[in-house]
Design a protein around this motif. Structure first.
Motif, short mmCIF file in Angstrom:
data_model
loop_
_atom_site.label_atom_id
_atom_site.label_comp_id
_atom_site.label_asym_id
_atom_site.label_seq_id
_atom_site.Cartn_x
_atom_site.Cartn_y
_atom_site.Cartn_z
N VAL A 106 -3.29 -14.89 27.97
CA VAL A 106 -3.99 -15.82 27.08
C VAL A 106 -5.38 -15.28 26.78
CG1 VAL A 106 -4.90 -18.17 26.81
CG2 VAL A 106 -2.77 -17.81 28.07
N VAL A 107 -5.76 -15.31 25.50
CA VAL A 107 -7.14 -15.06 25.09
C VAL A 107 -7.50 -16.07 24.00
CG1 VAL A 107 -7.17 -12.58 25.62
CG2 VAL A 107 -6.51 -13.34 23.36
N ALA A 108 -8.76 -16.18 23.69
CA ALA A 108 -9.21 -17.11 22.65
C ALA A 108 -8.78 -16.63 21.28
CB ALA A 108 -10.73 -17.25 22.71
N TYR A 128 4.40 -9.51 21.57
CA TYR A 128 3.95 -9.26 22.94
C TYR A 128 3.93 -10.51 23.81
CZ TYR A 128 2.43 -4.64 21.44
OH TYR A 128 2.38 -3.35 20.97
N GLY A 129 3.99 -11.68 23.22
CA GLY A 129 3.91 -12.91 24.01
C GLY A 129 2.49 -13.29 24.39
N ILE A 130 1.49 -12.74 23.72
CA ILE A 130 0.10 -13.09 24.01
C ILE A 130 -0.21 -14.42 23.32
CG2 ILE A 130 -2.32 -12.41 23.70
CD1 ILE A 130 -1.29 -9.46 23.71
N VAL A 131 -0.71 -15.37 24.09
CA VAL A 131 -1.04 -16.70 23.57
C VAL A 131 -2.50 -16.72 23.16
CG1 VAL A 131 -1.19 -19.15 24.14
CG2 VAL A 131 0.72 -17.79 25.02
N PHE A 132 -2.76 -17.20 21.95
CA PHE A 132 -4.13 -17.27 21.42
C PHE A 132 -4.57 -18.73 21.46
CE2 PHE A 132 -2.50 -13.30 19.95
CZ PHE A 132 -3.58 -12.44 20.08
N GLU A 133 -5.39 -19.04 22.43
CA GLU A 133 -5.83 -20.41 22.65
C GLU A 133 -6.71 -20.88 21.49
OE1 GLU A 133 -6.93 -22.64 26.70
OE2 GLU A 133 -8.28 -21.01 26.16
N GLY A 134 -6.32 -22.01 20.88
CA GLY A 134 -7.05 -22.55 19.75
C GLY A 134 -6.48 -22.15 18.41
N HIS A 135 -5.42 -21.36 18.39
CA HIS A 135 -4.80 -20.97 17.11
C HIS A 135 -4.16 -22.20 16.47
CE1 HIS A 135 -2.14 -19.09 14.19
NE2 HIS A 135 -2.81 -17.96 14.36
N PRO A 136 -4.36 -22.43 15.17
CA PRO A 136 -3.87 -23.66 14.55
C PRO A 136 -2.35 -23.73 14.34
CG PRO A 136 -4.90 -22.25 12.91
CD PRO A 136 -5.14 -21.62 14.25
N ASP A 137 -1.66 -22.58 14.36
CA ASP A 137 -0.22 -22.60 14.06
C ASP A 137 0.45 -21.40 14.72
OD1 ASP A 137 2.22 -23.28 12.95
OD2 ASP A 137 1.79 -22.33 11.03
N LEU A 138 0.40 -21.33 16.05
CA LEU A 138 0.91 -20.17 16.77
C LEU A 138 2.43 -20.28 16.92
CD1 LEU A 138 -0.18 -17.59 18.07
CD2 LEU A 138 -0.21 -18.81 20.25
N ARG A 139 3.13 -19.52 16.08
CA ARG A 139 4.61 -19.46 16.14
C ARG A 139 5.03 -18.08 15.68
NH1 ARG A 139 6.33 -21.07 10.57
NH2 ARG A 139 4.39 -21.65 9.55
N ARG A 140 6.29 -17.78 15.88
CA ARG A 140 6.82 -16.46 15.52
C ARG A 140 6.63 -16.18 14.03
NH1 ARG A 140 9.59 -13.89 19.49
NH2 ARG A 140 10.29 -15.13 21.25
#
Length: 199
Positions: A106-108, A128-140
């Protein structure tokens, strides 16, 4: 080599201080490795400070360091690498931030700082499966919604987990286990004995 990267390096080290893990200059290019907890603040400083003014995010990608350096890498597995451009000051810089947790990287998100980061972050999440904290629409963004895993990870099998094909009897696309046998990925060179010799 010009003194420009060197002077920019000194300026950024003075400006960012303890938020930096390392500054690397190689081939006239500057790379800043930043602490994950300071990533957002560092990026806003790079965009807004008059000595920086990196107005454009050129690229953002994920990295998997699990087999880096022939397996001698001992740092964090996943990183995010960002390329920034200052049109005002005619500077470029690369920023690298490592995800502190290998199991849940996870990163910002930088979407609020540079809206251009949106699709780049979705791609890094997808591959890569990296989660971006605060992203408005995090999907494939590149793989199928039902896709399992992250195909750019070094431990993802080359043939994948499933394959899809059109089934004429069911008249729809179906998923099934991979039917391709695993292959050797190291190319073999087969030549006859006279190859390269004059005739």
């Amino acid at each position: 080599m010009s003194a420009k990267p060197e002077s920019l390096s000194i300026c950024l080290q003075n400006l960012l201080g303890d938020a930096l893990v390392q500054v690397v200059e190689r081939s006239g290019e500057l790379t800043l490795i930043v602490k994950p907890q300071a990533y957002g603040a560092v990026m806003r400083t790079l965009r807004d400070h008059p000595d920086c003014r990196f107005e454009q995010l050129i690229d953002l990608c994920g990295m998997d360091y699990s087999d880096y350096g022939d397996g001698v890498w001992e740092g964090a597995r996943f990183a995010v690498v960002v390329h920034l451009l200052s049109v005002t000051n005619n500077h470029r810089v690369r920023v690298r931030v490592f995800c502190p947790d290998d199991d849940l990287p996870v990163v910002a998100s930088m979407v609020d700082t540079w809206p251009a980061a949106n699709w780049f972050e979705r791609e890094a999440f997808d591959l890569y499966g990296i989660v971006f904290e605060g992203h408005p629409d995090l999907r494939r963004i590149l793989t199928d919604y039902g896709f399992i895993g992250h195909p750019f990870r070094k431990d993802f099998p080359l043939s994948g987990h499933v394959e899809m094909r059109y089934d004429p009897t069911q008249q729809r696309v179906i998923y099934q286990p991979v039917s391709i046998p695993p292959r050797e990925i190291v190319p073999r060179v087969v030549r006859d004995e006279s190859y390269g010799k004059g005739r």
